[in-house]
Motif scaffolding. Structure first.
Motif, PDB file in Angstrom:
ATOM      1  N   ARG A  82       2.409   1.749  -3.492  1.00  0.00           N
ATOM      2  CA  ARG A  82       1.420   2.255  -4.438  1.00  0.00           C
ATOM      3  C   ARG A  82       1.138   3.738  -4.178  1.00  0.00           C
ATOM      4  O   ARG A  82       0.999   4.529  -5.115  1.00  0.00           O
ATOM      5  CB  ARG A  82       0.124   1.443  -4.354  1.00  0.00           C
ATOM      6  CG  ARG A  82       0.242   0.048  -4.961  1.00  0.00           C
ATOM      7  CD  ARG A  82      -1.114  -0.663  -5.007  1.00  0.00           C
ATOM      8  NE  ARG A  82      -2.041   0.030  -5.885  1.00  0.00           N
ATOM      9  CZ  ARG A  82      -2.083  -0.113  -7.210  1.00  0.00           C
ATOM     10  NH1 ARG A  82      -1.249  -0.940  -7.818  1.00  0.00           N
ATOM     11  NH2 ARG A  82      -2.962   0.553  -7.930  1.00  0.00           N
ATOM     12  N   ALA A  83       1.073   4.122  -2.926  1.00  0.00           N
ATOM     13  CA  ALA A  83       0.827   5.525  -2.585  1.00  0.00           C
ATOM     14  C   ALA A  83       1.967   6.413  -3.065  1.00  0.00           C
ATOM     15  O   ALA A  83       1.762   7.600  -3.346  1.00  0.00           O
ATOM     16  CB  ALA A  83       0.641   5.675  -1.081  1.00  0.00           C
ATOM     17  N   GLY A 116       0.814  -1.207   0.000  1.00  0.00           N
ATOM     18  CA  GLY A 116       0.000   0.000   0.000  1.00  0.00           C
ATOM     19  C   GLY A 116       0.847   1.256   0.000  1.00  0.00           C
ATOM     20  O   GLY A 116       0.535   2.233  -0.695  1.00  0.00           O
ATOM     21  N   ALA A 117       1.929   1.238   0.758  1.00  0.00           N
ATOM     22  CA  ALA A 117       2.816   2.402   0.824  1.00  0.00           C
ATOM     23  C   ALA A 117       3.525   2.628  -0.509  1.00  0.00           C
ATOM     24  O   ALA A 117       3.692   3.771  -0.955  1.00  0.00           O
ATOM     25  CB  ALA A 117       3.842   2.213   1.942  1.00  0.00           C
ATOM     26  N   THR A 122      -2.084  -4.547  -6.181  1.00  0.00           N
ATOM     27  CA  THR A 122      -2.923  -3.914  -5.167  1.00  0.00           C
ATOM     28  C   THR A 122      -3.161  -4.877  -4.011  1.00  0.00           C
ATOM     29  O   THR A 122      -3.608  -6.010  -4.220  1.00  0.00           O
ATOM     30  CB  THR A 122      -4.282  -3.509  -5.763  1.00  0.00           C
ATOM     31  OG1 THR A 122      -4.054  -2.670  -6.894  1.00  0.00           O
ATOM     32  CG2 THR A 122      -5.128  -2.782  -4.739  1.00  0.00           C
TER      33      THR A 122
END
Length: 251
Positions: free
Chosen positions: A43-44, A40-41, A51
């Motif tokens: 992708r951010a 998640g980090a 995902t």
């Protein structure tokens, strides 16, 4: 209507892995929550990774399924593709700086390195790169504390095809392309040859010791050809250290 689950093959160290619709599901491990947060980090931060989709009703680790072909099926990669791989790895490493690294003492990394300072994939290799409309590294379950040097050494050796039987000059050009794509500075370039030798030897030693103790799945992998592959790779990398050094540091 229940979606069909298709068992996925090709992995060596995971238990049953299935595709369900546009997702991949595999056993939830002790580190899975951290891996989900890490993805998640990334992708951010703008890195294209699968995902993270949490945990399903059966308690399995769920991530996005990425369409495409494995880079392993397309080796050797050409110069521009290898440059792109190097850029991808650099983007991952740079984005990882903002992720709080877990305590190394409480984390089981397959091939640990001294003084880890960065959360890393730890298996950035052709068998974990999907090439299609998107180029995406998959199989993040082995992520954990490491260093840029240790992670890049493995990736550069594997994508460069620094393995027994390869023409040394061609392997050196492939190695240079990956490292140029990464944008490595002179300190990293200078340290890489010895790190590649140490990393390939460590992989062979893991397989050999696992065979001796019965530690699975590495024990079976040792006799299924992986042991011989990594013994040859370790010898090849070590015997040609001056070539790698010249390739990486020459103007």
């Amino acid at each position: 209507m229940f979606e069909h689950e298709q068992e996925l093959t090709g992995g060596n160290a995971s238990e049953r892995v299935v595709r369900k619709g546009n997702t991949v599901r595999k056993p939830w491990l002790e580190n899975s929550a951290t891996v989900q947060a890490y993805l998640g980090a990334l992708r951010a931060a703008g890195v294209d990774v699968p995902t993270p989709l949490g945990r399903d009703g059966e308690g399995r680790h769920v991530v996005e399924f990425v369409e495409g072909k494995s880079a392993l099926e397309q080796l050797p990669l050409g110069h521009e593709d290898l440059m792109r791989v190097g850029r991808m790895i650099r983007q991952i490493h740079d984005a990882s700086k903002s992720f709080a690294m877990p305590d190394p003492d409480g984390w089981n990394v397959l091939l640990p390195v001294e003084h880890p300072d960065l959360m890393c994939h730890n298996d950035l290799a052709p068998w974990n790169l999907i090439m299609g409309d998107r180029w995406v590294f998959i199989d993040w379950d082995g992520a954990g504390p490491s260093t840029r040097l240790w992670d890049l050494a493995y990736a550069a050796q594997s994508f460069g095809l620094l393995v027994d039987g390869q023409p040394v000059h061609e392997a050196a050009l492939r190695l240079r392309a990956v490292v140029d794509g990464y944008g490595a500075d002179i300190a990293l370039r200078t340290a890489l040859p010895a790190a590649m030798a140490k990393r390939t030897a460590a992989m062979h030693d893991l397989l050999k010791s696992s065979h001796e103790t019965g530690f699975q799945p590495w024990a079976d992998m040792y006799v299924a050809g992986h042991g011989e592959h990594w013994r040859g790779a370790a010898d090849y990398v070590r015997q040609n250290l001056p070539v790698w050094d010249q390739a990486l540091t020459a103007p």
